[in-house]
Scaffold this active site. Structure first.
Site, PDB file in Angstrom:
ATOM      1  N   ILE A  42       0.837  -1.201   0.000  1.00  9.92           N
ATOM      2  CA  ILE A  42       0.000   0.000   0.000  1.00  9.92           C
ATOM      3  C   ILE A  42       0.870   1.249   0.000  1.00  9.92           C
ATOM      4  O   ILE A  42       1.818   1.346   0.786  1.00  9.92           O
ATOM      5  CB  ILE A  42      -0.912   0.015   1.248  1.00  9.92           C
ATOM      6  CG1 ILE A  42      -1.780  -1.241   1.295  1.00  9.92           C
ATOM      7  CG2 ILE A  42      -1.756   1.285   1.295  1.00  9.92           C
ATOM      8  CD1 ILE A  42      -2.375  -1.542   2.650  1.00  9.92           C
ATOM      9  N   CYS A  43       0.524   2.198  -0.852  1.00  8.15           N
ATOM     10  CA  CYS A  43       1.185   3.506  -0.852  1.00  8.15           C
ATOM     11  C   CYS A  43       0.216   4.496  -0.202  1.00  8.15           C
ATOM     12  O   CYS A  43      -0.762   4.923  -0.817  1.00  8.15           O
ATOM     13  CB  CYS A  43       1.522   3.935  -2.278  1.00  8.15           C
ATOM     14  SG  CYS A  43       2.355   5.524  -2.357  1.00  8.15           S
ATOM     15  N   LEU A  44       0.472   4.823   1.052  1.00  8.07           N
ATOM     16  CA  LEU A  44      -0.380   5.744   1.812  1.00  8.07           C
ATOM     17  C   LEU A  44       0.517   6.492   2.790  1.00  8.07           C
ATOM     18  O   LEU A  44       1.236   5.873   3.584  1.00  8.07           O
ATOM     19  CB  LEU A  44      -1.476   4.968   2.554  1.00  8.07           C
ATOM     20  CG  LEU A  44      -2.482   5.779   3.349  1.00  8.07           C
ATOM     21  CD1 LEU A  44      -3.293   6.715   2.458  1.00  8.07           C
ATOM     22  CD2 LEU A  44      -3.422   4.855   4.120  1.00  8.07           C
TER      23      LEU A  44
END
Length: 194
Positions: free
Chosen positions: A87-89
Site C-alpha cells: 500500500i502507498c499511503l
C-alpha cells in the site's frame, strides 16, 4: 517491543465502536503484534460490495513507528500493488504519528479505496490506466472486486467445505476465509499456522 497494553486497548475500543460498520480487526491468537482486518468496499465505488482483507504487523517501536499493512485480497487500485498488496499511503510511512491508531489507519485505507491518488502510485500500470482509460479502470476494478472480494461470487461454501474436509473447524474456516476475502490459498496458509 510494541506496546502490548496499547494494542489491547486499541482492540477493545475498536470492537466497542459502533461507528465502524463492517470492519473487523482481530489479533493472531499466538502473537498480538500480528493482526488481520477486513474493510468493506466503499459505496459508489468499483469496490462496493467487496470485503477486503488486510494483514497487519506491528513492528518494534509501535506506536512511534507505523504499522506494516498490506492487502491480502487482490485489489485493482493505483495505490495498491496488484501483485503483492503493498500500500502507498502517507500515514503508513512518513506522516505516521503516535496519535494515530489502527482504527484511523483502517479508515484511511477505506478512504483510499474511495479516492485513489494516481499521481503517487504503488502500481504504475493501474495508475496509467486510471489516468488514460478511466472506464476500463472502473470495469477492471469491479471485475476484481467480483472475483476476489465477494465471498458469494467465488464459491465460498465450496471453499468452506473443502477446508473443513481437511480437518479444520467450520467456524474457524469461515472466519479465516472472510479475513482473506475468500482467498483459499491464503486462508489455508493461515489455518496451517494455527
Amino acid at each position: 517491543m510494541a506496546d502490548a497494553t496499547r494494542i489491547q486497548r486499541e482492540l477493545t475500543h475498536f470492537n466497542k465502536d459502533q461507528s465502524i460498520v463492517g470492519m473487523t480487526l482481530a489479533p493472531d491468537e499466538n502473537d498480538i503484534r500480528h493482526l488481520t482486518a477486513t474493510i468493506p468496499g466503499p459505496l459508489s465505488t468499483p469496490y462496493e460490495g467487496g470485503l477486503f482483507g488486510v494483514d497487519i504487523t506491528l513492528p518494534d517501536g509501535y506506536p512511534f513507528v507505523p504499522p506494516k499493512m498490506k492487502f491480502t485480497t487482490k485489489v485493482w487500485h493505483p495505490n495498491i500493488s496488484s501483485q503483492t498488496g503493498a500500500i502507498c499511503l502517507d500515514i503508513l510511512k512518513n506522516n505516521w504519528s503516535p496519535a494515530l491508531n489502527l482504527k484511523t489507519a483502517l479508515i484511511s485505507l477505506q478512504a483510499l479505496l474511495s479516492t485513489p491518488e494516481p499521481n503517487d502510485p504503488q502500481d504504475a500500470v493501474v495508475a496509467k490506466q486510471y489516468l488514460s482509460d478511466h472506464a476500463t479502470y472502473v470495469a477492471t476494478a469491479r471485475r476484481w472486486t467480483e472475483d476476489f472480494a465477494k465471498a458469494s461470487s467465488s464459491g465460498f461454501s465450496g471453499k468452506v467445505q473443502k477446508l473443513v474436509e481437511m480437518g479444520f473447524p467450520e467456524g474457524l474456516v469461515k472466519k479465516t476465509l472472510e479475513a482473506f476475502g475468500g482467498d483459499e490459498n491464503m486462508a489455508l496458509e493461515r489455518l496451517c499456522r494455527k
